[in-house]
Design a protein around this motif. Structure first.
Motif, PDB file in Angstrom:
ATOM      1  N   ALA A   5     -43.752 -12.669  13.088  1.00  0.00           N
ATOM      2  CA  ALA A   5     -42.434 -13.311  13.079  1.00  0.00           C
ATOM      3  C   ALA A   5     -41.510 -12.611  12.095  1.00  0.00           C
ATOM      4  O   ALA A   5     -40.330 -12.375  12.387  1.00  0.00           O
ATOM      5  CB  ALA A   5     -42.570 -14.787  12.730  1.00  0.00           C
ATOM      6  N   THR A   6     -42.049 -12.249  10.931  1.00  0.00           N
ATOM      7  CA  THR A   6     -41.253 -11.548   9.927  1.00  0.00           C
ATOM      8  C   THR A   6     -40.783 -10.197  10.452  1.00  0.00           C
ATOM      9  O   THR A   6     -39.617  -9.815  10.282  1.00  0.00           O
ATOM     10  CB  THR A   6     -42.071 -11.344   8.642  1.00  0.00           C
TER      11      THR A   6
ATOM     12  N   HIS B  31     -32.781 -20.322   8.472  1.00  0.00           N
ATOM     13  CA  HIS B  31     -33.774 -19.245   8.565  1.00  0.00           C
ATOM     14  C   HIS B  31     -35.132 -19.816   8.942  1.00  0.00           C
ATOM     15  O   HIS B  31     -35.831 -19.267   9.809  1.00  0.00           O
ATOM     16  CB  HIS B  31     -33.873 -18.511   7.224  1.00  0.00           C
ATOM     17  N   ASP B  32     -35.524 -20.886   8.266  1.00  0.00           N
ATOM     18  CA  ASP B  32     -36.835 -21.480   8.518  1.00  0.00           C
ATOM     19  C   ASP B  32     -36.936 -22.004   9.958  1.00  0.00           C
ATOM     20  O   ASP B  32     -37.988 -21.889  10.596  1.00  0.00           O
ATOM     21  CB  ASP B  32     -37.092 -22.619   7.531  1.00  0.00           C
ATOM     22  N   ALA B  33     -35.840 -22.595  10.443  1.00  0.00           N
ATOM     23  CA  ALA B  33     -35.863 -23.128  11.802  1.00  0.00           C
ATOM     24  C   ALA B  33     -36.016 -22.016  12.825  1.00  0.00           C
ATOM     25  O   ALA B  33     -36.782 -22.127  13.796  1.00  0.00           O
ATOM     26  CB  ALA B  33     -34.583 -23.918  12.074  1.00  0.00           C
TER      27      ALA B  33
ATOM     28  N   ASP C  33     -52.878 -17.754  11.800  1.00  0.00           N
ATOM     29  CA  ASP C  33     -51.568 -18.098  11.253  1.00  0.00           C
ATOM     30  C   ASP C  33     -50.949 -16.932  10.475  1.00  0.00           C
ATOM     31  O   ASP C  33     -49.729 -16.717  10.547  1.00  0.00           O
ATOM     32  CB  ASP C  33     -51.673 -19.320  10.339  1.00  0.00           C
TER      33      ASP C  33
ATOM     34  N   ALA D 197     -47.391 -15.246  11.348  1.00  0.00           N
ATOM     35  CA  ALA D 197     -46.310 -15.228  10.359  1.00  0.00           C
ATOM     36  C   ALA D 197     -45.815 -13.808  10.121  1.00  0.00           C
ATOM     37  O   ALA D 197     -44.605 -13.558  10.011  1.00  0.00           O
ATOM     38  CB  ALA D 197     -46.790 -15.856   9.053  1.00  0.00           C
TER      39      ALA D 197
ATOM     40  N   GLU E 282     -37.301 -19.000  12.234  1.00  0.00           N
ATOM     41  CA  GLU E 282     -38.632 -18.412  12.071  1.00  0.00           C
ATOM     42  C   GLU E 282     -39.698 -19.301  12.720  1.00  0.00           C
ATOM     43  O   GLU E 282     -40.632 -18.794  13.356  1.00  0.00           O
ATOM     44  CB  GLU E 282     -38.946 -18.213  10.593  1.00  0.00           C
ATOM     45  N   ALA E 283     -39.561 -20.616  12.568  1.00  0.00           N
ATOM     46  CA  ALA E 283     -40.530 -21.525  13.176  1.00  0.00           C
ATOM     47  C   ALA E 283     -40.522 -21.396  14.691  1.00  0.00           C
ATOM     48  O   ALA E 283     -41.573 -21.428  15.341  1.00  0.00           O
ATOM     49  CB  ALA E 283     -40.212 -22.964  12.771  1.00  0.00           C
ATOM     50  N   ARG E 284     -39.335 -21.205  15.260  1.00  0.00           N
ATOM     51  CA  ARG E 284     -39.238 -21.061  16.713  1.00  0.00           C
ATOM     52  C   ARG E 284     -39.909 -19.766  17.169  1.00  0.00           C
ATOM     53  O   ARG E 284     -40.591 -19.726  18.188  1.00  0.00           O
ATOM     54  CB  ARG E 284     -37.770 -21.091  17.133  1.00  0.00           C
TER      55      ARG E 284
ATOM     56  N   ARG F  68     -42.331 -18.224  15.565  1.00  0.00           N
ATOM     57  CA  ARG F  68     -43.782 -18.410  15.394  1.00  0.00           C
ATOM     58  C   ARG F  68     -44.374 -19.190  16.559  1.00  0.00           C
ATOM     59  O   ARG F  68     -45.454 -18.854  17.057  1.00  0.00           O
ATOM     60  CB  ARG F  68     -44.069 -19.149  14.082  1.00  0.00           C
ATOM     61  N   GLU F  69     -43.690 -20.232  16.981  1.00  0.00           N
ATOM     62  CA  GLU F  69     -44.177 -21.031  18.110  1.00  0.00           C
ATOM     63  C   GLU F  69     -44.271 -20.178  19.378  1.00  0.00           C
ATOM     64  O   GLU F  69     -45.229 -20.298  20.154  1.00  0.00           O
ATOM     65  CB  GLU F  69     -43.235 -22.211  18.346  1.00  0.00           C
TER      66      GLU F  69
END
Length: 204
Positions: free
Chosen positions: A158-159, A131-133, A151, A155, A135-137, A139-140
């Motif tokens: 992204a959510t 999930h974090d990976a 930020d 965030a 979400e990070a993508r 966000r980027e």
């Protein structure tokens, strides 16, 4: 001490049995959901006894964690949202959704472990890295097309975007009619583009 010549063979058999169990678990999770799945059902689908399953996994949560880790590794190989710009948003997003839909169809247990917002507490830690990976993508990608957004805004966006994907993905994957499935993907695509375009206008 003489080297055990049979060890590599046993290790290969063990890896094959683990893969057999995980494939069975993916099918069972995809059909009945994580909570309703049982180790007995997974063993039966794998064509082995429950005792054989317990040689590798102590319980259903361990099976689920191993499957989640396998999915996370495979997801890492997908190229999602790379090189996104305001000009190519439609094309890159269309490609990303196609890859995610294809992955979800190919791996029936994926939606049971990832495409939901009410993951059982016992599994949250297991699926968190994937999930974090993802979400990070996301966000980027947002930061690339909205460099002036802070930020917290990134965030939040992204959510929202991931919630849109999670909300529709089970329907998309379950849809047997290919044209109707494509229509659902188009509407998801349209919703994300409209949301991002509106947000970019707010920040500009």
């Amino acid at each position: 001490m003489p080297e055990d010549a049979g060890a590599p063979r046993r290790q290969a058999r063990g890896r094959a049995r683990i893969e057999q169990i995980l494939l069975a678990a993916a099918a069972v999770f995809g059909e009945v959901g994580y909570e309703a799945a049982t180790t007995n059902a997974i063993a039966a689908r794998a064509g082995i006894s429950p005792g054989s399953l317990y040689q590798f996994f102590a319980n259903k949560d361990e099976v689920g964690r191993a499957l989640a880790e396998a999915y996370a590794e495979r997801l890492a190989t997908l190229e999602l949202l790379g090189g996104l710009t305001p000009e190519n948003l439609d094309r890159v997003l269309d490609d990303a959704l196609a890859r995610i839909v294809g992955f979800s169809i190919e791996h029936p247990g994926f939606k049971a472990l990832f495409a939901r917002t009410d993951m059982p507490p016992s599994m949250r830690a297991a699926v968190a890295p994937a999930h974090d990976a993802i979400e990070a993508r996301v966000r980027e990608a947002i930061a690339a097309i909205m460099p002036d957004a802070d930020d917290r805004r990134i965030a939040t966006m992204a959510t929202v975007i991931l919630s849109m994907v999670k909300g529709l993905m089970p329907l998309i994957v379950a849809e047997a009619d290919a044209p109707q499935r494509r229509l659902l993907v188009i509407e998801l695509h349209r919703g994300i583009v409209a949301y991002v375009s509106s947000a970019r206008g707010d920040v500009a």
